[in-house]
Design a protein around this motif. Structure first.
Motif, PDB file in Angstrom:
ATOM      1  N   SER A 180     -55.790  80.500  17.785  1.00 47.98           N
ATOM      2  CA  SER A 180     -57.039  80.527  18.567  1.00 47.98           C
ATOM      3  C   SER A 180     -57.827  79.226  18.551  1.00 47.98           C
ATOM      4  O   SER A 180     -58.727  79.034  19.368  1.00 47.98           O
ATOM      5  CB  SER A 180     -57.941  81.633  18.018  1.00 47.98           C
ATOM      6  OG  SER A 180     -58.338  81.332  16.690  1.00 47.98           O
ATOM      7  N   GLY A 181     -57.507  78.347  17.608  1.00 49.98           N
ATOM      8  CA  GLY A 181     -58.305  77.142  17.453  1.00 49.98           C
ATOM      9  C   GLY A 181     -59.558  77.357  16.615  1.00 49.98           C
ATOM     10  O   GLY A 181     -60.309  76.408  16.347  1.00 49.98           O
TER      11      GLY A 181
ATOM     12  N   SER B  76     -50.683  82.010  21.728  1.00 48.91           N
ATOM     13  CA  SER B  76     -52.030  81.445  21.883  1.00 48.91           C
ATOM     14  C   SER B  76     -52.990  82.538  22.347  1.00 48.91           C
ATOM     15  O   SER B  76     -52.762  83.193  23.366  1.00 48.91           O
ATOM     16  CB  SER B  76     -51.993  80.306  22.908  1.00 48.91           C
ATOM     17  OG  SER B  76     -53.278  79.786  23.115  1.00 48.91           O
ATOM     18  N   LYS B  77     -54.065  82.752  21.569  1.00 47.09           N
ATOM     19  CA  LYS B  77     -55.065  83.779  21.889  1.00 47.09           C
ATOM     20  C   LYS B  77     -56.452  83.248  21.544  1.00 47.09           C
ATOM     21  O   LYS B  77     -56.734  82.976  20.378  1.00 47.09           O
ATOM     22  CB  LYS B  77     -54.833  85.059  21.085  1.00 47.09           C
ATOM     23  CG  LYS B  77     -53.498  85.740  21.292  1.00 47.09           C
ATOM     24  CD  LYS B  77     -53.420  87.000  20.437  1.00 47.09           C
ATOM     25  CE  LYS B  77     -52.095  87.714  20.616  1.00 47.09           C
ATOM     26  NZ  LYS B  77     -52.056  88.991  19.844  1.00 47.09           N
ATOM     27  N   LYS B  78     -57.290  83.075  22.522  1.00 38.83           N
ATOM     28  CA  LYS B  78     -58.652  82.635  22.243  1.00 38.83           C
ATOM     29  C   LYS B  78     -59.503  83.751  21.657  1.00 38.83           C
ATOM     30  O   LYS B  78     -60.500  83.500  20.977  1.00 38.83           O
ATOM     31  CB  LYS B  78     -59.305  82.107  23.525  1.00 38.83           C
ATOM     32  CG  LYS B  78     -58.751  80.761  23.980  1.00 38.83           C
ATOM     33  CD  LYS B  78     -59.009  79.690  22.928  1.00 38.83           C
ATOM     34  CE  LYS B  78     -58.502  78.343  23.356  1.00 38.83           C
ATOM     35  NZ  LYS B  78     -58.707  77.295  22.321  1.00 38.83           N
ATOM     36  N   THR B  79     -59.107  84.981  21.933  1.00 39.49           N
ATOM     37  CA  THR B  79     -59.806  86.137  21.370  1.00 39.49           C
ATOM     38  C   THR B  79     -58.797  87.009  20.643  1.00 39.49           C
ATOM     39  O   THR B  79     -57.760  87.366  21.197  1.00 39.49           O
ATOM     40  CB  THR B  79     -60.512  86.945  22.467  1.00 39.49           C
ATOM     41  OG1 THR B  79     -61.491  86.114  23.105  1.00 39.49           O
ATOM     42  CG2 THR B  79     -61.204  88.172  21.881  1.00 39.49           C
TER      43      THR B  79
ATOM     44  N   ASN C  11     -63.416  83.880  22.020  1.00 39.43           N
ATOM     45  CA  ASN C  11     -63.471  82.619  22.771  1.00 39.43           C
ATOM     46  C   ASN C  11     -63.329  81.395  21.852  1.00 39.43           C
ATOM     47  O   ASN C  11     -64.053  80.404  21.984  1.00 39.43           O
ATOM     48  CB  ASN C  11     -64.774  82.526  23.575  1.00 39.43           C
ATOM     49  CG  ASN C  11     -64.852  83.602  24.644  1.00 39.43           C
ATOM     50  OD1 ASN C  11     -63.835  83.972  25.250  1.00 39.43           O
ATOM     51  ND2 ASN C  11     -66.045  84.126  24.880  1.00 39.43           N
ATOM     52  N   GLY C  12     -62.392  81.496  20.933  1.00 41.17           N
ATOM     53  CA  GLY C  12     -62.098  80.367  20.059  1.00 41.17           C
ATOM     54  C   GLY C  12     -63.054  80.187  18.897  1.00 41.17           C
ATOM     55  O   GLY C  12     -62.957  79.191  18.177  1.00 41.17           O
ATOM     56  N   LYS C  13     -63.982  81.128  18.677  1.00 37.97           N
ATOM     57  CA  LYS C  13     -64.939  81.043  17.582  1.00 37.97           C
ATOM     58  C   LYS C  13     -64.714  82.199  16.611  1.00 37.97           C
ATOM     59  O   LYS C  13     -64.615  83.355  17.024  1.00 37.97           O
ATOM     60  CB  LYS C  13     -66.376  81.118  18.113  1.00 37.97           C
ATOM     61  CG  LYS C  13     -66.743  80.016  19.095  1.00 37.97           C
ATOM     62  CD  LYS C  13     -66.812  78.652  18.419  1.00 37.97           C
ATOM     63  CE  LYS C  13     -67.270  77.573  19.403  1.00 37.97           C
ATOM     64  NZ  LYS C  13     -67.312  76.231  18.772  1.00 37.97           N
TER      65      LYS C  13
END
Length: 749
Positions: free
Chosen positions: A63-64, A148-151, A31-33
């Motif tokens: 992911s940021g 783009s992938k948050k996970t 989740n972006g972390k």
């Protein structure tokens, strides 16, 4: 822009490479972390630091997430980590040395490990991780496609160790000139590896500096010293060369290779000492290898390359190349429509490779994958690339320079570079998947149609059973795989590709680039067809004028070529701007009538079919040529041009006008004399005119056309033109081929 272009593919990657495949995956980002930190060795090398930065930047872009980076001596045992480089933690996967620039990507049940061999191995490992495990791609120069992938996750218990088949890997196209592309695809550049590259004799001993005062430093050819090659038995040449390397190596200690290679051409030395060495060795490479070995012995820590090419193609019988001498073998004479492993045209190359293997363990190949005389001509060798590179690998080759079009755009340049890069790393990898991956990723919804276009090109080439020559011309294939019917087939497929691109301007530009070679072919062939169907001229009364649409068509082509990155249309040839200007001059030139127009021609000596698409009719088709010897010139090799024109009936003639081409680079010279004879019955000929031509200029390598007008008043049905060919090659040209004579049109008025 590139991310917009590849939106289709990047979206697909989300499904092919999801953030986490199962509950058991190692989750790097959630989740972006970031859940992992990047750990480097306490004394990390520049390559390891660079690899860490590349990975961190791309994961953040995907992911940021922000990643913490620490040195291994500050790492807290047990924390989730990505270990990069030769950390102590990576030793659990073995301490054995990874071959060359290879790498290891591994996971246990918690951590990710990337370790490299020599050079940029660890950097290659990071780029491979990004591509093969996280779905990133780099198809051409410019920004990579980063989904783009948050996970982001990766499977546990991976052990992926890759090692290069070739120690030197270069594909020479525009995309690999991009620094990131080169690293991403594990490629090299001769600018980076060589302190001195290619044909180097005259870089070592420049004729401008030495020839006037010391002609003995240069080759003895036909009893005269010529600045064609070096005299390799001259001790002063050896001293100058070793002095050069002593300074150059000190100035550039990081260079891996240094070239000691003949100039492009023959003109080898035939002095007593050089000739004796070649005789003892049974090859002209004898004097070369003896000289290179002698220099290499002075610098045992360096590696030297030399060319097995033209007159040095075959190895010496007695002298083996030294351990620090690498043979770079050329495949220049082979056609590209068949695999090198079986093509009859490659038989000499195959023998040379087999013979060099007997005397040297270090062989590089200088290979060719473009048409140098027409960079934009369709060159459908795409599906033979893997077979050829695999053949090299199977035969112990340790490095490959695959010469494409260099910095200028050429036919399917992006695809060629991508496929060659992948195969150079792993020749046995599944090329079908690589091809599909590129086509779908780069062309998106237009991919099926461009794929069918390339397949049709390759299929028609094979059906035609004609050579694919790196010095060929699309004009000479106007009756086979580049015939009007075949071009219509290709155009239909590319029309469908343009339609599939829709409103996506960036994708449409890619399709236009793929279409450029076809448009170039149509323009070039229109010069050949001339007054016929598909020609650029249309009837106007008793004459012909340019098609009114042609000027705009040429203008559009030039603009698209410039936008695509075309800087020259042939090796050392015209820029798109100059090509457009050439067309402007051609379209402005009035068509000249002639009593010989479309009349029958009989030749005493044969023309050269590779360069004479219209055969005898070249001389009476109403068309003149330019500086390109392969278009609208009747090319006669090693013989006089003797052409007899049947005017159909006896009539009054007043004179003859002819053009001849001078192009010493391609062994074409003006005739020594032009003789006109006439006859009413075709049996008894009378002299009508004669003109001597000036002597061949010294060192004139420029291509130019000379026009000759001869008064020949007579009543005749038959006109015979004899143009005497230069009897032998000028000594300054420096090769042992025969001269040729080229005439484009015989105007009778």
């Amino acid at each position: 822009m590139e991310n917009m272009i590849n939106t289709f593919f990047c979206t697909l990657m989300l499904f092919l490479h999801p953030g986490c495949n199962s509950a058991k995956d190692i989750v790097l980002v959630e989740n972006g972390k970031a859940r992992h930190q990047i750990v480097l060795p306490a004394e990390a090398t520049p390559a390891e630091k660079r690899a860490a930065g590349i990975l961190r930047d791309h994961l953040t872009k995907m992911s940021g997430a922000t990643f913490r980076q620490v040195s291994e001596n500050a790492y807290r045992e047990g924390d989730a980590a990505i270990f990069i480089g030769n950390t102590g933690h990576t030793e659990k996967f073995g301490e054995e040395k990874i071959k060359g620039e290879g790498f290891l990507i591994a996971t246990d049940d918690k951590h990710l490990y990337i370790r490299g061999g020599s050079g940029k191995g660890v950097v290659y490992g990071v780029y491979t991780l990004l591509e093969q495990y996280f779905g990133c791609r780099k198809y051409a120069a410019g920004p990579a496609c980063t989904p783009s992938k948050k996970t982001i996750g990766i499977r546990p218990l991976i052990t992926d160790q890759q090692e290069p088949q070739f120690v030197y890997r270069e594909t020479y196209y525009p995309a690999p000139l991009d620094a990131e592309y080169q690293e991403w695809h594990k490629l090299h550049s001769f600018e980076d590896l060589w302190g001195l590259w290619g044909h180097s004799f005259f870089k070592l001993v420049p004729p401008g500096q030495y020839f006037s005062g010391h002609p003995e430093y240069y080759a003895l050819v036909n009893g005269k010293r010529q600045a064609s090659q070096l005299c390799l038995s001259n001790d002063q040449v050896f001293r100058i060369v070793t002095d050069y390397f002593r300074k150059a190596i000190a100035d550039n200690p990081d260079a891996i290779y240094w070239s000691i290679s003949p100039e492009d051409g023959t003109g080898y030395c035939t002095c007593d000492r050089c000739s004796l060495a070649d005789k003892e060795e049974g090859s002209h490479s004898g004097s070369l290898i003896r000289f290179v070995n002698r220099v290499a012995a002075q610098f045992p820590a360096q590696q030297f390359t030399t060319l097995a090419y033209t007159y040095t193609l075959q190895p010496p019988a007695r002298t083996r190349p030294a351990a620090n001498v690498i043979i770079m073998l050329s495949s220049i004479d082979a056609y590209r429509n068949q695999p090198l492993a079986s093509a009859p045209s490659a038989a000499v190359f195959r023998k040379a490779l087999a013979d060099w293997k007997k005397v040297s363990a270090s062989i590089f190949i200088w290979d060719y994958t473009t048409q140098f005389t027409n960079y934009l001509a369709p060159f459908p060798d795409y599906f033979l690339l893997q077979q050829n590179l695999q053949y090299f690998a199977d035969n112990g080759v340790s490095g490959v320079f695959s010469q494409g079009s260099g910095a200028t755009y050429s036919d399917m340049a992006e695809l060629n570079a991508y496929l060659q890069a992948k195969i150079l790393w792993q020749p046995k990898a599944g090329i079908d998947n690589t091809f599909s991956d590129f086509m779908n990723g780069y062309y998106g919804p237009a991919a099926p149609f461009i794929t069918k276009y390339l397949q049709a090109l390759a299929r028609n080439l094979q059906s035609a059973k004609v050579p694919l020559d790196i010095y060929g011309s699309p004009v000479n294939n106007h009756t086979d795989y580049l015939s009007p019917a075949a071009i219509d087939e290709y155009s239909t497929l590319l029309d469908q590709a343009e339609k599939a691109a829709g409103d996506n301007t960036a994708l449409a530009e890619k399709v236009y680039k793929a279409r450029l070679p076809l448009e170039y072919t149509v323009l070039q062939q229109s010069r050949l067809y001339g007054t016929e169907k598909y020609g650029y001229l249309v009837p106007s009364g008793n004459s012909f004028v340019p098609n009114p649409k042609w000027a705009e068509r040429v203008k559009r082509f030039v603009q698209q070529a410039q936008k695509a990155g075309v800087t020259e249309l042939a090796e050392g040839g015209l820029s798109p701007e100059a090509y457009g200007q050439e067309w402007e001059q051609l379209l402005a030139r009035p068509w000249l009538p002639s009593l010989a127009f479309r009349k029958k021609v009989t030749l005493l000596h044969p023309f050269t079919p590779e360069y004479t698409a219209k055969k005898e009719a070249t001389l009476t088709d109403g068309l003149t040529g330019g500086k390109d010897f392969s278009l609208n010139w009747l090319y006669t090799y090693g013989n006089d041009l003797v052409a007899t024109i049947d005017l159909g009936q006896a009539q009054k003639i007043g004179g003859i006008q002819l053009n001849f081409l001078q192009d010493a680079r391609h062994n074409i010279f003006l005739p020594t004399a032009i003789i006109i004879e006439v006859s009413t019955d075709g049996q008894s000929f009378q002299p009508a005119a004669r003109q001597a031509v000036g002597a061949v200029a010294e060192e004139d390598f420029s291509a130019h056309v000379e026009t000759y007008k001869l008064a020949a008043r007579a009543n005749a049905r038959f006109v015979r033109v004899t143009a005497h060919c230069l009897p032998q090659m000028p000594a300054w040209r420096g090769n042992d081929k025969k001269p040729a004579v080229c005439c484009d049109e015989i105007f009778v008025n």
